[in-house]
Design a protein around this motif. Structure first.
Motif, short mmCIF file in Angstrom:
data_model
loop_
_atom_site.label_atom_id
_atom_site.label_comp_id
_atom_site.label_asym_id
_atom_site.label_seq_id
_atom_site.Cartn_x
_atom_site.Cartn_y
_atom_site.Cartn_z
N VAL A 192 0.85 -1.20 0.00
CA VAL A 192 0.00 0.00 0.00
C VAL A 192 0.88 1.25 0.00
CG1 VAL A 192 -1.63 1.35 1.37
CG2 VAL A 192 -1.98 -1.10 1.08
N LEU A 234 -8.88 2.37 0.97
CA LEU A 234 -7.90 1.46 0.37
C LEU A 234 -7.19 0.64 1.45
CD1 LEU A 234 -6.11 0.39 -1.95
CD2 LEU A 234 -4.67 2.41 -1.63
N SER A 237 -9.53 -1.89 3.02
CA SER A 237 -9.91 -3.00 2.16
C SER A 237 -8.87 -4.12 2.13
CB SER A 237 -10.17 -2.51 0.73
OG SER A 237 -8.98 -1.98 0.17
#
Length: 664
Positions: A192, A234, A237
């Protein structure tokens, strides 16, 4: 046909009750955060039961936490972390790890498991950024040594919240393979982070620039909030936390040139939703439980206050500060913080806290937060008493080398921006000077550069003796701690009655007390700012420079007294019957498509038809004064025009092009 919205009734109730409680809190000088907590207690199911939609309120509270972390990320920035790296990463890490380690032991002895004991240490290690920074800022103590200690440790705590939240499932044992789960979390975090790093450099700046080009504040605000929630979504998730995403989004935005505009737009939303967050926390507290277990709650709260203050002071000592300064920093950080409530909620969901333990935590946390404003208000008095009571061995050590060659010299107490400029001026003038500074990192850095600086507390007689205060001519005090300033003046005056003492302070109200302690001259930042303001205002109104300087001399001669009752004889200051006040000079930029572009000065007829006199034009770094009539205007020219202000505003259209950009 009207449709009643249940949540709207609760929102009205929350805001109405909050307003009443905050007004009462303001009257009794209690911070708003405490007022919001009290609102929650009153309105919650354990209080008057005025709010029924508890789940919906918690959703608003979650948004508040997201925005709070987003703003913290924007306010920190990577550059700020680099500047404060030692107070943050050394002092902050020491404070958090010491608190976790020390609190872990008694709970494990009591029979609590290792994971739960560490989690309780997490809860206790965090302090209230919202309360501490607000109170220190209001009292002008953020620049003081104990303020720097507090700021550095709070920054580390805010960053540490993120890994703490990631570790909660591991501490709870809900993961099948803890080490595998931790590895997966770290891998996801790295992936990420890589995606966000690329987006931060390639995508997000273009999105923000596109929003900025529309010149729509609404669109820019929606884009900023959209990016915040998108990044938070994001991270959520992939199994990470919403809070982590919000914090990363803030760090990304902090590196943008538009971060200040974004912060200005987000702050009101953060304030509203974080207020609801504190209300929601108060709603969880059961007053009946507190009353039934009052001795235990008071005992735990007292233990937390004392233990956290001591451990934070110990971390301050590791940074090189003397004990009495470190203790003051510890007193500022002895409460439980707002992010502990977030951790406690996650811990409840992972069975790390029972309902009874959660009530104990809420009661202790709210009580320590309520005590904090009074502790910080008492910091100056506590500081004075600590200096008197401290054994000599625990006070700041005087400079190691005696300065026997110092005489007729200048002593500068403090080496912030003011001290730096003063030292630079003294060096340029050939004045012998020595600097006393309480920040050990600053002392080491500047000493390596050859600056005559020493580590020491200027409020201690032994320190002043070692720099020959009895032979000094001037003492300049340029520090940000009001309590320490008074002690320095009193100590120096007792040691050298002939010493000329010049002090910088913040407020005009502090001038008289410092003069009584022995300062000959006191410069108040509040005063100097106001003087600079009226100088610029009167100059813009074309009041003659001589009249302005005369007015300034009168104020200074009266020792700031005139500032509280300023009287400016406008008849003397402006002998043009007031006409001069309507004139002014302005810089206008010629943009493509403007009326004057491509025209000469005589063709534009700016003076004859429009009443504007061109006094200078800047082009390509060169300035042409009083350009001749044949001068041809080009796009990009910076034109200095003189005329009536109303007329300049009206005729600015002559310089407007298709972009509508006129003012430089």
């Amino acid at each position: 046909m009207s449709v009643e919205i249940p949540i709207l009734t609760d929102v009205v109730m929350i805001f109405g009750l909050s307003s009443a409680v905050i007004i009462a809190s303001h009257r009794f000088r209690i911070p708003p955060v405490i007022g919001f907590l009290l609102t929650g207690v009153l309105a919650g199911p354990y209080g008057l039961g005025l709010v029924g939609a508890v789940d919906e309120v918690e959703i608003f509270a979650e948004i508040g936490v997201i925005l709070l972390l987003f703003v913290i990320g924007m306010e920190l920035s990577l550059a700020e972390l680099q500047r404060l790296k030692k107070p943050v990463f050394v002092g902050g890490a020491a404070q958090v790890l010491l608190t976790i380690a020390v609190l872990e032991l008694p709970f494990m002895i009591y029979g609590v498991g290792l994971g739960k004991a560490i989690f309780i240490g997490f809860l206790a290690a965090l302090s209230s950024t919202a309360i501490v920074l607000k109170l220190l800022g209001e009292k002008a103590q953020l620049g003081a040594p104990h303020g720097r200690i507090s700021l550095g440790m709070l920054i580390f705590q805010d960053v540490a919240v993120v890994p703490m939240m990631l570790l909660i499932p591991l501490l709870a044992g809900t993961a099948d393979n803890p080490w595998q789960s931790l590895g997966e979390l770290l891998l996801k975090a790295v992936l990420v982070g890589a995606v966000l790093l690329v987006a931060a450099r390639k995508v997000i700046p273009r999105v923000l620039e596109a929003a900025i080009r529309t010149r729509s504040r609404e669109l820019f605000l929606m884009t900023t909030l959209g990016l915040c929630f998108a990044i938070a979504l994001l991270t959520s998730s992939v199994g990470l936390s919403l809070s982590l995403g919000a914090f990363l989004a803030g760090l990304i935005m902090s590196e943008s040139e538009y971060s200040h505009s974004a912060l200005e737009g987000v702050l009101p939303f953060r304030d509203v939703f974080t207020s609801i967050f504190f209300v929601s926390i108060g709603m969880l507290l059961d007053p009946a439980f507190v009353l039934a277990h009052l001795p235990q709650v008071l005992g735990l709260a007292g233990a937390v206050l004392v233990l956290k203050a001591f451990l934070a002071a110990l971390a301050g000592r590791l940074l090189g500060y003397p004990w009495h300064v470190a203790i003051l920093g510890g007193l500022c950080l002895c409460q439980i913080g707002e992010f502990s409530f977030v951790l406690a909620g996650v811990g409840m969901g992972n069975k790390l806290l029972s309902p009874v333990e959660y009530q104990y935590f809420l009661a202790v946390a709210i009580l320590t937060m309520a005590v904090t404003p009074f502790l910080i208000a008492a910091v100056p008095a506590i500081s004075t008493r600590l200096v008197k009571l401290m054994p000599p061995g625990l006070k700041a050590e005087p400079p190691k080398a005696e300065q026997e060659d110092l005489h007729d010299h200048l002593i500068i107490a403090g080496f912030g921006l003011g001290g730096h400029h003063l030292a630079r001026a003294a060096k340029a003038a050939g004045i012998n000077y020595v600097i006393l500074e309480m920040n050990p990192d600053t002392v080491r850095r500047e000493r390596d550069r050859g600056v005559p600086i020493m580590y020491g507390d200027a409020s201690q007689a032994a320190v002043l003796e070692h720099i020959n205060v009895t032979k000094a001519r001037i003492l300049a005090v340029v520090i940000s701690d009001p309590a320490a300033i008074g002690r320095i003046v009193a100590t120096a005056r007792a040691q050298n009655p002939a010493l000329h003492i010049v002090v910088r302070t913040r407020f005009v109200s502090e001038i008289e007390p410092l003069m009584q302690l022995g300062a000959q001259e006191v410069v108040a930042e509040e005063y100097e700012t106001s003087v600079e303001m009226f100088i610029r205002v009167l100059s813009t109104y074309l009041v003659p420079r001589g009249d302005i300087e005369r007015f300034v001399r009168e104020i200074r001669a009266e020792g700031y007294g005139m500032l509280r009752r300023p009287v400016l004889n406008t008849a003397d200051a402006c002998n043009l019957g007031g006409v001069c006040s309507s004139f002014g000079a302005t810089v206008l930029r010629v943009v493509p498509g403007a009326f004057v572009e491509g025209k000469s000065l005589i063709e534009a007829r700016l003076r004859k038809e429009h009443g504007l006199t061109v006094v200078a034009v800047q082009r390509d770094g060169r300035t042409s004064l009083n350009p001749d009539p044949e001068w041809v205007f080009e796009a990009g020219d910076r034109v200095h025009v003189f005329g009536e202000q109303d007329l300049i505003s009206e005729k600015a259209a002559l310089f407007i092009g298709a972009e509508g950009d006129t003012w430089n």
